[in-house]
Design a protein around this motif. Structure first.
Motif, short mmCIF file in Angstrom:
data_model
loop_
_atom_site.label_atom_id
_atom_site.label_comp_id
_atom_site.label_asym_id
_atom_site.label_seq_id
_atom_site.Cartn_x
_atom_site.Cartn_y
_atom_site.Cartn_z
N UNK A 12 46.85 38.95 35.44
CA UNK A 12 46.44 37.54 35.35
C UNK A 12 46.13 36.99 36.74
N UNK A 13 46.90 37.43 37.74
CA UNK A 13 46.65 36.98 39.11
C UNK A 13 45.29 37.42 39.62
N UNK A 14 44.92 38.67 39.31
CA UNK A 14 43.61 39.16 39.73
C UNK A 14 42.50 38.38 39.03
N UNK A 15 42.67 38.14 37.73
CA UNK A 15 41.63 37.44 36.98
C UNK A 15 41.44 36.01 37.49
N UNK A 16 42.55 35.33 37.82
CA UNK A 16 42.44 33.97 38.36
C UNK A 16 41.78 34.01 39.74
N UNK A 17 42.21 34.96 40.57
CA UNK A 17 41.61 35.10 41.90
C UNK A 17 40.13 35.42 41.83
N UNK A 18 39.75 36.27 40.88
CA UNK A 18 38.34 36.62 40.70
C UNK A 18 37.52 35.37 40.38
N UNK A 19 38.02 34.57 39.45
CA UNK A 19 37.29 33.36 39.06
C UNK A 19 37.20 32.38 40.23
N UNK A 20 38.26 32.26 41.01
CA UNK A 20 38.23 31.35 42.16
C UNK A 20 37.27 31.85 43.24
N UNK A 21 37.28 33.17 43.50
CA UNK A 21 36.34 33.71 44.49
C UNK A 21 34.91 33.57 44.02
N UNK A 22 34.67 33.81 42.73
CA UNK A 22 33.32 33.67 42.18
C UNK A 22 32.86 32.22 42.27
N UNK A 23 33.74 31.29 41.94
CA UNK A 23 33.42 29.87 42.04
C UNK A 23 33.13 29.48 43.49
N UNK A 24 33.97 29.98 44.42
CA UNK A 24 33.74 29.69 45.83
C UNK A 24 32.41 30.23 46.32
N UNK A 25 32.05 31.43 45.89
CA UNK A 25 30.77 32.00 46.30
C UNK A 25 29.60 31.24 45.68
N UNK A 26 29.81 30.71 44.48
CA UNK A 26 28.76 29.95 43.83
C UNK A 26 28.42 28.69 44.63
N UNK A 27 29.44 28.01 45.11
CA UNK A 27 29.21 26.75 45.82
C UNK A 27 29.06 26.91 47.32
N UNK A 28 29.78 27.84 47.92
CA UNK A 28 29.80 27.94 49.38
C UNK A 28 29.23 29.24 49.91
N UNK A 29 28.74 30.10 49.04
CA UNK A 29 28.19 31.39 49.46
C UNK A 29 26.81 31.25 50.06
N UNK A 30 26.22 32.34 50.46
CA UNK A 30 24.88 32.32 51.03
C UNK A 30 23.84 31.87 50.02
N UNK A 31 22.76 31.31 50.52
CA UNK A 31 21.73 30.73 49.66
C UNK A 31 21.07 31.77 48.78
N UNK A 32 20.38 32.72 49.37
CA UNK A 32 19.70 33.76 48.59
C UNK A 32 19.76 35.07 49.35
N UNK A 33 20.13 36.10 48.62
CA UNK A 33 20.18 37.44 49.20
C UNK A 33 19.62 38.42 48.18
N UNK A 34 19.26 39.59 48.64
CA UNK A 34 18.82 40.63 47.72
C UNK A 34 20.00 41.13 46.91
N UNK A 35 19.72 41.87 45.85
CA UNK A 35 20.78 42.35 44.96
C UNK A 35 21.78 43.26 45.67
N UNK A 36 21.33 44.01 46.66
CA UNK A 36 22.23 44.93 47.34
C UNK A 36 23.19 44.23 48.29
N UNK A 37 22.85 43.05 48.77
CA UNK A 37 23.72 42.36 49.72
C UNK A 37 24.30 41.07 49.14
#
Length: 72
Positions: A12-37
Protein backbone atom coordinates in the motif's frame (compact mmCIF):
# COMPACT_ATOMS: atom_id res chain seq x y z
CA UNK A 1 0.10 -8.67 0.36
CA UNK A 2 -1.80 -7.32 -2.60
CA UNK A 3 -4.10 -9.58 -4.55
CA UNK A 4 -3.97 -10.66 -8.15
CA UNK A 5 -4.22 -7.95 -10.79
CA UNK A 6 -2.50 -4.65 -11.48
CA UNK A 7 -1.44 -4.24 -7.85
CA UNK A 8 -0.02 -7.71 -7.24
CA UNK A 9 3.20 -7.59 -5.24
CA UNK A 10 2.88 -3.88 -4.47
CA UNK A 11 2.50 -2.70 -0.89
CA UNK A 12 0.00 0.00 0.00
CA UNK A 13 2.93 2.33 0.73
CA UNK A 14 4.39 1.78 -2.73
CA UNK A 15 1.02 2.32 -4.40
CA UNK A 16 0.44 5.59 -2.52
CA UNK A 17 3.99 6.75 -3.28
CA UNK A 18 3.54 5.86 -6.94
CA UNK A 19 0.39 7.94 -7.20
CA UNK A 20 2.04 10.88 -5.42
CA UNK A 21 5.12 10.73 -7.66
CA UNK A 22 2.94 10.46 -10.76
CA UNK A 23 0.84 13.42 -9.61
CA UNK A 24 4.00 15.43 -8.88
CA UNK A 25 5.41 14.67 -12.32
CA UNK A 26 2.10 15.63 -13.91
CA UNK A 27 2.16 19.11 -12.38
CA UNK A 28 5.85 19.81 -11.80
CA UNK A 29 7.61 17.54 -14.30
CA UNK A 30 9.22 18.56 -17.56
CA UNK A 31 7.01 20.05 -20.26
CA UNK A 32 7.55 17.65 -23.16
CA UNK A 33 10.02 14.85 -23.67
CA UNK A 34 10.34 11.92 -26.01
CA UNK A 35 9.02 8.54 -24.89
CA UNK A 36 12.48 7.26 -24.00
CA UNK A 37 13.26 10.13 -21.62
CA UNK A 38 9.77 10.74 -20.18
CA UNK A 39 9.95 10.29 -16.38
CA UNK A 40 6.25 9.40 -16.11
CA UNK A 41 6.64 6.63 -18.69
CA UNK A 42 9.72 5.37 -16.82
CA UNK A 43 7.72 5.38 -13.56
CA UNK A 44 4.93 3.35 -15.15
CA UNK A 45 7.43 0.94 -16.73
CA UNK A 46 9.02 0.41 -13.29
CA UNK A 47 5.61 -0.43 -11.84
CA UNK A 48 4.80 -2.85 -14.67
CA UNK A 49 8.16 -4.58 -14.13
CA UNK A 50 7.46 -4.98 -10.39
CA UNK A 51 4.00 -6.43 -11.02
CA UNK A 52 5.34 -8.81 -13.68
CA UNK A 53 8.08 -10.01 -11.33
CA UNK A 54 5.55 -10.61 -8.54
CA UNK A 55 3.23 -12.54 -10.89
CA UNK A 56 6.11 -14.71 -12.08
CA UNK A 57 7.15 -15.45 -8.50
CA UNK A 58 3.55 -16.36 -7.55
CA UNK A 59 3.24 -18.70 -10.54
CA UNK A 60 6.51 -20.42 -9.60
CA UNK A 61 5.35 -20.82 -5.98
CA UNK A 62 2.01 -22.26 -7.12
CA UNK A 63 3.72 -24.68 -9.54
CA UNK A 64 6.14 -25.86 -6.83
CA UNK A 65 3.23 -26.31 -4.42
CA UNK A 66 1.29 -28.33 -7.01
CA UNK A 67 4.37 -30.54 -7.60
CA UNK A 68 4.69 -31.17 -3.86
CA UNK A 69 1.02 -32.15 -3.64
CA UNK A 70 1.36 -34.57 -6.54
CA UNK A 71 4.47 -36.14 -5.00
CA UNK A 72 2.78 -36.67 -1.64
Amino acid sequence: MAGKGDNEGLSIGYRIGFQLRKLGLTFFGPAQLGETSDPTAQLVAERVAKVTKAKRAREQREAAEADRRRAA
